[in-house]
Structure formats: C-alpha cells, structure tokens
Scaffold this motif. Structure first.
Motif, short mmCIF file in Angstrom:
data_model
loop_
_atom_site.label_atom_id
_atom_site.label_comp_id
_atom_site.label_asym_id
_atom_site.label_seq_id
_atom_site.Cartn_x
_atom_site.Cartn_y
_atom_site.Cartn_z
N ALA A 1 -2.89 1.53 6.39
CA ALA A 1 -1.98 1.71 5.57
C ALA A 1 -0.90 0.81 5.40
O ALA A 1 0.23 0.87 5.89
CB ALA A 1 -1.17 3.03 6.07
N ASP A 2 -1.00 -0.35 5.13
CA ASP A 2 -0.69 -1.22 4.27
C ASP A 2 -1.90 -2.29 3.92
O ASP A 2 -2.63 -2.67 4.82
CB ASP A 2 -0.13 -2.09 6.20
CG ASP A 2 0.72 -3.00 5.86
OD1 ASP A 2 2.35 -3.31 5.77
OD2 ASP A 2 0.14 -4.38 5.48
N PRO B 1 4.71 8.07 8.79
CA PRO B 1 5.45 9.14 9.03
C PRO B 1 4.44 10.03 7.41
O PRO B 1 4.30 10.96 7.58
CB PRO B 1 6.30 8.68 8.79
CG PRO B 1 6.49 7.37 9.26
CD PRO B 1 5.82 7.01 8.74
N VAL B 2 4.09 8.99 6.30
CA VAL B 2 3.42 9.80 5.55
C VAL B 2 1.83 10.46 5.57
O VAL B 2 1.85 12.20 6.15
CB VAL B 2 3.44 9.50 3.87
CG1 VAL B 2 3.01 10.12 3.12
CG2 VAL B 2 4.95 9.11 3.99
N ALA C 1 -4.57 9.52 6.55
CA ALA C 1 -4.75 10.46 7.28
C ALA C 1 -5.95 11.87 7.44
O ALA C 1 -5.79 11.36 9.02
CB ALA C 1 -3.16 11.81 6.59
N ILE D 1 5.77 2.88 8.24
CA ILE D 1 6.96 3.03 6.99
C ILE D 1 5.61 3.95 6.52
O ILE D 1 5.98 4.98 5.72
CB ILE D 1 6.25 1.77 5.95
CG1 ILE D 1 8.11 1.06 5.78
CG2 ILE D 1 6.46 2.15 4.58
CD1 ILE D 1 7.97 0.12 5.40
N THR D 2 4.40 3.96 6.56
CA THR D 2 3.35 4.14 6.54
C THR D 2 2.53 5.74 6.81
O THR D 2 2.49 6.85 5.84
CB THR D 2 2.74 3.85 5.94
OG1 THR D 2 1.98 3.40 7.11
CG2 THR D 2 2.64 2.34 4.69
N VAL E 1 -5.09 0.67 2.57
CA VAL E 1 -5.30 1.46 2.07
C VAL E 1 -4.20 2.55 2.11
O VAL E 1 -3.10 1.99 2.08
CB VAL E 1 -6.15 2.59 2.57
CG1 VAL E 1 -7.77 2.51 2.49
CG2 VAL E 1 -5.15 2.81 4.22
N GLY E 2 -3.24 3.83 1.28
CA GLY E 2 -2.42 4.43 1.65
C GLY E 2 -2.24 5.56 2.71
O GLY E 2 -3.47 5.56 3.35
N SER E 3 -1.29 6.61 2.96
CA SER E 3 -0.86 7.08 3.65
C SER E 3 -1.61 8.44 3.96
O SER E 3 -2.81 8.61 4.51
CB SER E 3 0.47 7.78 4.09
OG SER E 3 1.27 6.87 4.30
N THR E 4 -2.51 8.46 2.23
CA THR E 4 -3.75 9.39 2.54
C THR E 4 -4.61 9.53 2.87
O THR E 4 -5.67 10.22 3.35
CB THR E 4 -3.14 10.19 1.13
OG1 THR E 4 -1.89 10.86 0.51
CG2 THR E 4 -4.48 11.87 1.15
N SER F 1 0.51 -1.65 -0.05
CA SER F 1 0.21 -0.39 0.05
C SER F 1 0.85 1.04 -0.28
O SER F 1 0.79 2.08 -0.12
CB SER F 1 -1.29 -0.22 1.27
OG SER F 1 -0.07 0.00 2.58
N GLN G 1 11.88 7.94 11.42
CA GLN G 1 10.38 7.78 11.15
C GLN G 1 10.02 7.14 12.63
O GLN G 1 8.76 7.76 12.28
CB GLN G 1 10.61 5.83 10.05
CG GLN G 1 11.07 6.47 8.90
CD GLN G 1 10.53 7.82 7.42
OE1 GLN G 1 10.94 9.00 8.13
NE2 GLN G 1 9.81 7.24 7.16
N ASN H 1 -4.60 6.04 -4.10
CA ASN H 1 -3.48 5.97 -4.10
C ASN H 1 -2.61 7.45 -4.94
O ASN H 1 -2.36 8.55 -4.60
CB ASN H 1 -1.85 5.59 -3.88
CG ASN H 1 -1.99 4.80 -2.69
OD1 ASN H 1 -3.06 4.66 -1.34
ND2 ASN H 1 -1.34 4.19 -2.07
#
Ligand code: SF4
Lengths: 167, 422
Positions: free
Chosen positions: B122-123, B40-41, B145, B37-38, B139-142, A69, B78, A97
């Motif tokens: 976020a994984d 911090p973003v 957030a 990993i995810t 999902v992603g980091s955004t 991801s 991180q 993303n």
C-alpha cells in the motif's frame, strides 16, 4: 441495486490531477473521512469542499488520480459528497482503489472533453450511459469487466473477501 | 508465443501455465507491505473482514517511515495503530524507529523481497523491487487488508513495454537520469496500466542502486511495475540477505511487447524534472539560471549508499551556498552506519549540511524540511507535484544526487562541472 442512477452538477478539472492535489499529504496524519473531506481537491481548487453539493459529479481529463496509492484520495472525494468521477482515463491505483471502496468512476474521453462546468449530468451506472441534461447529449462509457462488476455488486473488496471466506 | 518475465511471475503465482495481457487473475502474494499512512486504513478494513489471524505472520511488513519519528500527536496515534496491530497478530516484520528505514530501501536490504516474488504494497513506489526481478506493485489500503487476510490479490495482466538502452553513461549520469529521461520521452501516463521492462547494455552495467532508482519511478510514467532481468549483480545483492530460496524468471526471446524503445544514452546529460510533473524534464545544459533555497538528498529513489557517496564526492572540500539548506537523509539505519564508517558525514557536516535519521520526511511534505511559499528545492526524490514538499506555491526540481549536491554549492541548478568537480 436500486441507486444505479446518479445526478448532479459538474465540477471540471484538467489532465493529470494527482493525489497530492486531491488530498495533500500534509493532511494524511489522519484517516477520518470527514476530516479528509474538508480538504478535498484543496490544492487544485481551494474552495472546493465548501461549494460542492451532495451528488455532484467531477469531470476530468486524462490520468486522473496519478501519484500515490493513498486511498485517502477516493475516500475524500466520496466523503465530500461527490457521487461519481468521469475522466478520459484514470491512473491505475486510483482506479483500483475506487472500485475497492465503492466510488463510482467512468472512463469516457468524449464526455470528459464535452461536458462543461456547471452542467447537470445523469449517470446510469449499470449501463455506463452518461446524459448531459443541460445540452441533451449522451455518452457511453465502457462497462466494467464481469469480475469487477462482481466486486462492485458485492459492495466492494472487503465484502467480496468476506463472502469468499465464509464459502 | 513466449511470455515476459512479468507474465511468468504472475502465471506462477496464479497457479497457471500461461497468462496473457488482459487476463484477470487471482494470485498468491509473497509479501504485503504497508506504512504509517496506508496501514491504519488497511487495519480498519481488515477488522471488518472478521478473521482472527493474518494469512502469514512472516509475510507482512509494516514500516512506519513517513511521519516518523512521530512528528505530531496525530501521526503518533497512527503509528500506535500499526504497533498494536503488529503485536496483537504477531507480525514478524514491524520496524520500530531505530531499525526503521524508508520502506523501499529497507525491505530489499533485509532480504524480504527476492527474485521471482510477487509483492503488493500500500504505497505506490512498491514497484521499486522490480530491480530484483520480482513483480511488485502499489495498491490501496483495502487491497492491503484483503492481502493480509487471504494472502491473495486480483490483477489484470498488463501489457509490456521494453526499454532498451545502449552506450556507456557519461560521468555523473546514472539511473535517476535514465528514468527521468524516459519519463520525459513517454510522459506521466506513457506506460499507463503497463509493465516497463528495462534492458540493454547500459542496464547490464548499471549498479543495483541505479536499478532500484529506475524501478522506483515506473509509477511516475503510470506503469504497473518496472522490472529487470536477474543477473550476477542481483544474485550477489541477495546472496547475503536471502533467508529462503527463490526462483529466477526471464523473458522469452519471443515474448510480446506492446512497444519497444531503443535509446543510445552515451551522450546523455544529467536530467532535471521541472515543476510540477516528472515528465517536464530538461537536460542540465538547458536549465538556465534557477536559484534554489533547499536541496534534499534522500528518499526511496536516491537514499542509498551509492547516492550518498556520489553526493559526498561532489561536496568534498566545498561549502553549501549561504542561501541554501542542504538536508541529507540516508534511507536506512544500515546505510546510515555505512555512510558514517566511510566518513561521508564528515564531508557533509564540513560542507554545512544537516544529516537526518532515516525518514520519508520532506519527500511528501511531511516534516524535516518543508518549503515556504515561493521557495524552490532541488531534490533526489520522485515527485514534484504542486505542494509536494510544502506550500502549494513552492517548487520542486527532481534530479540525481550529483546535481542536488552541486546545486547546493552553487545556490542554483548546477552540475558538478559548474562547481569545479571533475
Ligand atoms: S521516500 Fe517519498 S516516495 Fe518514497 S515511500 Fe517515502 S514518501 Fe513515498
């Protein structure tokens, strides 16, 4: 949005390009876009970051961005200067993303099959039209559903959420 | 027309009576997860939103598990971002080294995910919690957030595919083999954007560990989530862990599936995925003579107590081949303690294995067992992409714990039978 037309040279990749090929995990101890850009696509094409020019376009096969991801993947592509990715299909987290961070992506099986490496391509994001300027052929990608268009128009998910909170 | 378990959970969290595949919805989330990993973003993006609090201090989990215990200065920085964010915003579920485990082993164990929940992480292997009858997806980091700020996420309701397995699994064949077999059949994009629902007699008899392993790898077929019905085993698993009430959803008999697969698995052999995609699966008998340099037993796929017991049963009284490094990584501190109490470490150490503190470590080529150029590993992990465990010219073969243990003894891909274990 005035910059809906993109133009660049094509770099081709195959099917199932995974996120480890896009940005290997060994570089994920940072989240700096500039540092990530240096290693973009490194395990698929070791010299890629050095030769890609601002505005260039990636054309790939099916299931682009499968695997983890890590948002570092679309971030590294964007930071490397790539203006847009065209693929036959995208893995779902990568798709999500890319929309969330504002990296334009277009799905077109025909374009993915036909456009050759090195060709000059023009993309109109608002209509989804893809023009291969080298061959003169054009292709139509599926437009985004209205909700996603709204996200994109807001400038990504963060801007969209900001607006929602202030309303 | 009925609904699937996935559709019901999504509808309930979107405040709707009914949803159908293709609907775009905004849904409330019960838990938002991120790692070293995810997150911090995500934290950087969160600060741009301009809120001064998170949506719920109890409903965010931050697990630094990938490069921890911090492997270098950059990863230490991180993790520091996570730690400081957790303190500043009063995040209840931040897990420091010493309590930390591989996130997808840890959260169910701590009772942070329960049946009927909607979880985003976020994984990509967040889909693991489908084993509990929850909807969970990577999902992603955004997204993370936004989730931390407003407790919601947008979804496109997926179509569902039903996987129906019947027959009694042979000895040494388990959840890992079922899911590798499935991915081998449908391919790494065989369930793209879709929900994978696992049912049937074989699933009813499968342990919770086996179900976590299967749900974990739904993403390796492109799936949005993998999900199981809640039964007595699920209830027993959550009984001692849940600190709040939960809702059980079940698929209607007339729910609509895009596809239904039916497989008799009573003669299934152990499965191995060859480099460099999880879909390149072969039954053990067709693997040929593949020598290995390393064997990894651990990860969010197979780092649970049942996996360690299975490995120990194979390793007991044997020595690891002199050409092989065997590294065993229990998924969490509790699993570690349990394995220690049961004497499994004696068996591993006598065999010549190294036992690590919980970490993702080599699974993503982070640390604790990186491969050199040209080296080969058999691993109980979930991905064998190019360079996943180290050098781009190294190779990873995915298998279950019994094969990973037997291969460590044999020095080549092998099943328990080939090293004299019945
Ligand atoms: S163990 Fe591997 S797959 Fe699982 S969360 Fe860690 S890095 Fe990801």
């Amino acid at each position: 949005m005035s910059s809906n037309i993109l133009q660049g040279k094509v770099w081709r990749f195959g099917n199932d390009v995974d996120t480890d090929l896009i940005i290997p995990a060994r570089y994920l101890n940072t989240s700096e876009p500039k540092e990530l850009a240096v290693h973009c696509m490194e395990d698929a094409d070791p010299g890629f970051a050095g030769k890609v020019n601002l505005g260039d376009i990636i054309v790939a096969g099916k299931n682009f961005g499968c695997g983890s991801s890590r948002e570092h993947a679309p971030i590294s592509i964007k930071a490397a200067g790539v203006s847009c990715v065209i693929a036959a299909s995208f893995a779902r987290i990568f798709y999500r993303n890319s929309i969330n961070i504002g990296l334009p992506i277009l799905e077109s099986a025909e374009a993915s099959k036909a456009i050759a490496e090195g060709n000059q391509v023009e993309v109109d994001l608002s209509s989804g039209k893809i023009m291969d300027l080298t061959t003169g052929k054009s292709y139509q990608a599926a437009p985004f559903p209205p909700f996603m268009q709204e996200l994109i128009n807001a400038g990504g998910l963060i801007e969209y959420v900001k607006k929602r909170i202030t309303n | 027309m009925g609904m699937t378990i996935t559709e019901k959970i999504l509808a309930a969290h979107a405040g709707k009576k009914k949803v159908a595949p293709g609907d775009l919805i905004n849904a409330k989330v019960d838990l938002v997860l991120g790692n070293d990993i995810t997150a911090p973003v995500a934290i950087k993006e969160f600060s741009k939103i301009g809120v001064n609090r998170v949506f719920d201090q109890e409903k965010i989990a931050l697990v630094p598990d990938h490069f921890t215990p911090n492997k270098d200065i950059k990863s230490a920085e991180q993790v520091k971002i996570l730690r400081e964010f957790a303190r500043r915003y009063g995040i209840a579920n931040y897990f420091e080294v010493g309590e930390m485990g591989v996130e997808h082993c840890l959260l169910p164990e701590k009772g942070l995910v329960l049946p009927g929940d909607l979880v985003i992480g976020a994984d990509s292997h967040t889909c693991t919690y489908g084993a509990l009858g929850a909807f969970s997806t990577g999902v992603g980091s955004t997204d993370m957030a936004a989730g931390m700020a407003i407790g919601e996420a947008w979804f496109k309701v997926p179509e569902s595919i039903k996987f129906n397995y019947y027959g009694k699994l042979p000895r040494w064949v388990g959840g890992k083999d079922l899911i590798l077999f499935t991915i081998g059949k449908i391919g790494v994009d065989g369930a793209l954007y879709q929900s994978m629902e696992f049912t049937g007699e074989t699933i009813d008899n499968l342990s919770m560990e086996g179900r976590f392993t299967m749900a974990n790898m739904a993403i390796e077929a492109g799936g949005k989530n993998g999900i199981f019905a809640v039964d007595a085993k699920t209830r027993e698993y959550v009984a001692s862990r849940a600190k709040r009430s939960y809702t059980v959803y079940a698929s209607d008999p007339d729910a609509v599936y895009n596809k239904v697969y039916e497989w008799d698995v009573s003669k299934l052999e152990p499965q191995i995925a060859f480099p460099h995609l999880p879909e390149n699966t072969k039954p053990l008998s067709e693997c040929g003579n593949v020598s290995i340099d390393q064997s990894i037993i651990g990860s969010c796929t197979n780092g649970r107590i049942e996996d360690l017991r299975e490995a120990a049963q194979v390793l007991k009284g044997h020595k690891v081949n002199s050409n092989v490094r065997l590294i065993v990584i229990p998924g969490t501190q509790d699993i570690w303690r349990q394995a220690m109490r049961e004497g499994l470490f004696e068996i591993f150490l006598d065999a010549g294995a190294a036992v690590s503190t919980p970490t993702c470590g080599p699974c993503l080529g982070g640390h604790m067992g990186i491969l050199a150029k040209g080296e080969r590993a058999v691993a109980t992990t979930n991905r064998n992409f190019v360079g996943r465990m180290g050098h781009p010219e190294s190779e990873v073969y995915l298998a279950g714990p019994a094969v990973a243990a037997a291969s460590a003894i044999a020095g080549k891909l092998a099943g328990p039978g080939e090293v004299g274990v019945k």
